[in-house]
Design an enzyme around this catalytic site. Structure first.
Site, PDB file in Angstrom:
ATOM      1  N   ARG A 169       0.927  -1.346   0.039  1.00 56.79           N
ATOM      2  CA  ARG A 169      -0.181   0.120  -0.137  1.00 56.79           C
ATOM      3  C   ARG A 169       0.879   1.310   0.183  1.00 56.79           C
ATOM      4  O   ARG A 169       0.398   2.265   0.579  1.00 56.79           O
ATOM      5  CB  ARG A 169      -0.976  -0.020   1.267  1.00 56.79           C
ATOM      6  CG  ARG A 169      -1.751  -1.043   1.178  1.00 56.79           C
ATOM      7  CD  ARG A 169      -2.683  -1.009   0.288  1.00 56.79           C
ATOM      8  NE  ARG A 169      -3.951  -2.277   0.479  1.00 56.79           N
ATOM      9  CZ  ARG A 169      -3.713  -3.445   0.130  1.00 56.79           C
ATOM     10  NH1 ARG A 169      -2.703  -3.841  -0.517  1.00 56.79           N
ATOM     11  NH2 ARG A 169      -4.800  -4.177   0.409  1.00 56.79           N
ATOM     12  N   GLU A 201      -4.932   2.996   6.802  1.00 54.76           N
ATOM     13  CA  GLU A 201      -4.805   2.930   5.191  1.00 54.76           C
ATOM     14  C   GLU A 201      -5.378   3.981   4.634  1.00 54.76           C
ATOM     15  O   GLU A 201      -4.993   4.793   3.709  1.00 54.76           O
ATOM     16  CB  GLU A 201      -5.235   1.614   4.505  1.00 54.76           C
ATOM     17  CG  GLU A 201      -5.120   1.550   3.304  1.00 54.76           C
ATOM     18  CD  GLU A 201      -5.757   0.012   2.807  1.00 54.76           C
ATOM     19  OE1 GLU A 201      -5.454  -0.739   3.204  1.00 54.76           O
ATOM     20  OE2 GLU A 201      -6.176   0.102   1.790  1.00 54.76           O
ATOM     21  N   SER A 248     -10.769  -1.407   3.624  1.00 56.70           N
ATOM     22  CA  SER A 248      -9.968  -1.822   4.684  1.00 56.70           C
ATOM     23  C   SER A 248      -9.462  -0.343   5.350  1.00 56.70           C
ATOM     24  O   SER A 248      -8.751   0.687   4.713  1.00 56.70           O
ATOM     25  CB  SER A 248      -8.683  -2.344   4.151  1.00 56.70           C
ATOM     26  OG  SER A 248      -8.930  -3.633   3.918  1.00 56.70           O
TER      27      SER A 248
END
Ligand code: EPU
Length: 337
Positions: A173, A332, A240
């Site tokens: 990520r 995130e 998420s």
């Protein structure tokens, strides 16, 4: 270029947070040719409108963002644009898509054109541009596995650049774009896709999914995903909310001693959803924000929540995980104020 003033951002963020922006502009490609030539006019207009002289935020589908208050600057929306294919050797084809396209539309388009390798990312919300900023991933595939190059406008050098995949510094990520916020405007991404369908079923949750064709696997992944996550038309969320934490050997081994059945990934990566679940957060809510009952990694909007409420809940969760496991959770999702 049309500049809109005092616009609600409610339709532009998937969490469904109702804040406004002082200005909103849409960047549209025009004409034909390379990405740089099609976006040159739009970038010129942004300079002429002095859009970079004050705070600005390039927004894709707004699926990974939480606004904590009204935005005092300019939100730059990348318009949808298009996709095309060009040959790349005997086995592969380059699929080049404009940054504002939805990644899922590119996946569908690719399968319809008998091009494979990206189907495991089906139903990930967000745009092509976000797919490389975030290096999105699911079910054993990350964007970096299929990205060939990225076209962007570099606001520091004031020029269009083409970054090869290895120059994008992709990590979990993570990417060069995340490390240089505001420097690059991603305009187009080229994915290297294959003419032969070779299903990637290595991720444990998908080993037994039907896969006689790419479309069958895609549909099964879409079902699996939506079975576990809130439907966007019903509840706002940012997918998420936390990253799966990567810890040092000592922490990893100590946790494995205590919890031998703990789910984990290669590279000392833990499951944030499991850690949060173990702290008892699954299905709980604070005010108008909840922890999704089927996947504790997802925070969702019970209706009319604010970014401050999301911030408060995410802090409470991270604090409990720290206390119980001595593991620091990182978001995130990105808070914007
Ligand atoms: N688990 C729990 N309780 C929970 C949630 C998960 O015990 O509330 C356990 C599961 O039983 C499983 C493990 O944790 O053993 C992992 O769960 P899952 O397969 O759902 O994967 P994840 O690590 O939680 C990641 C990505 C997802 C992606 C899935 C599938 C991150 C932060 N999330 O989730 O990505 O779809 O793997 O590949 O890496 C997204 O980025 O928005 C996203 C949804």
């Amino acid at each position: 270029m049309t500049v809109l003033h005092n616009v609600s951002l409610l339709p532009y963020n998937t969490f469904g947070i109702d804040v406004s922006t002082e200005q909103l502009v849409e960047v549209k490609p025009s004409g034909s040719g390379s990405p740089a030539s099609r976006y040159a006019h739009a970038i010129e207009e942004l300079y002429e409108g002095r859009m970079f002289d004050r705070p600005y935020l390039v927004l894709g589908a707004g699926s990974n963002i939480v606004f904590t208050k009204d935005y005092h600057g300019t939100v730059i929306l990348m318009s949808k644009g298009g996709v095309n294919a060009s040959p790349l050797g005997e086995e592969a084809t380059l699929v080049s898509a404009d940054a504002g396209m939805l990644l899922d539309d590119v996946i569908q388009w690719s399968i319809e054109h008998d091009l494979y390798g990206i189907e495991n990312l089906s139903a990930i919300p967000g745009t092509v541009g976000a797919s490389v900023v975030q290096n999105v991933g699911a079910y054993g595939v990350e964007a970096k596995d299929v990205v060939y190059c990225v076209d962007a406008y570099d606001l520091k050098q004031k020029e269009f650049v083409t970054l090869k995949a290895e120059e994008c510094c992709f990590g979990y990520r993570d990417s060069i774009f995340k490390h240089n916020p505001g420097r690059y405007i991603v305009i187009n991404v080229s994915y290297r896709l294959f003419h032969t369908f070779r299903p990637n079923l290595a991720y444990q949750a998908i080993t037994s999914l039907p896969h006689s064709s790419a479309i069958e696997l895609r549909n099964a992944i879409i079902d699996l995903r939506w079975n576990k996550l809130p439907r966007p038309e019903v509840y706002g969320s940012a997918g998420s909310f936390f990253k799966n934490p990567i810890v040092d050997d000592a922490t990893y081994n100590a946790l494995l001693d205590r919890y031998p059945d703990m789910p984990r990934y290669p590279g000392n990566k833990l499951s944030a959803g499991w850690l949060i679940d173990k702290c008892g957060w699954k299905g709980r809510s604070v005010g108008r924000v909840g922890v999704w009952p089927k996947q504790a990694l997802v925070l969702y909007n019970l209706g009319g929540c604010t970014g401050a409420e999301v911030f408060e809940l995410s802090n409470a969760i991270a604090s409990d995980v720290k206390t119980k496991f001595d593991v620091a959770l990182q978001c995130e999702a990105i808070f914007v104020d």
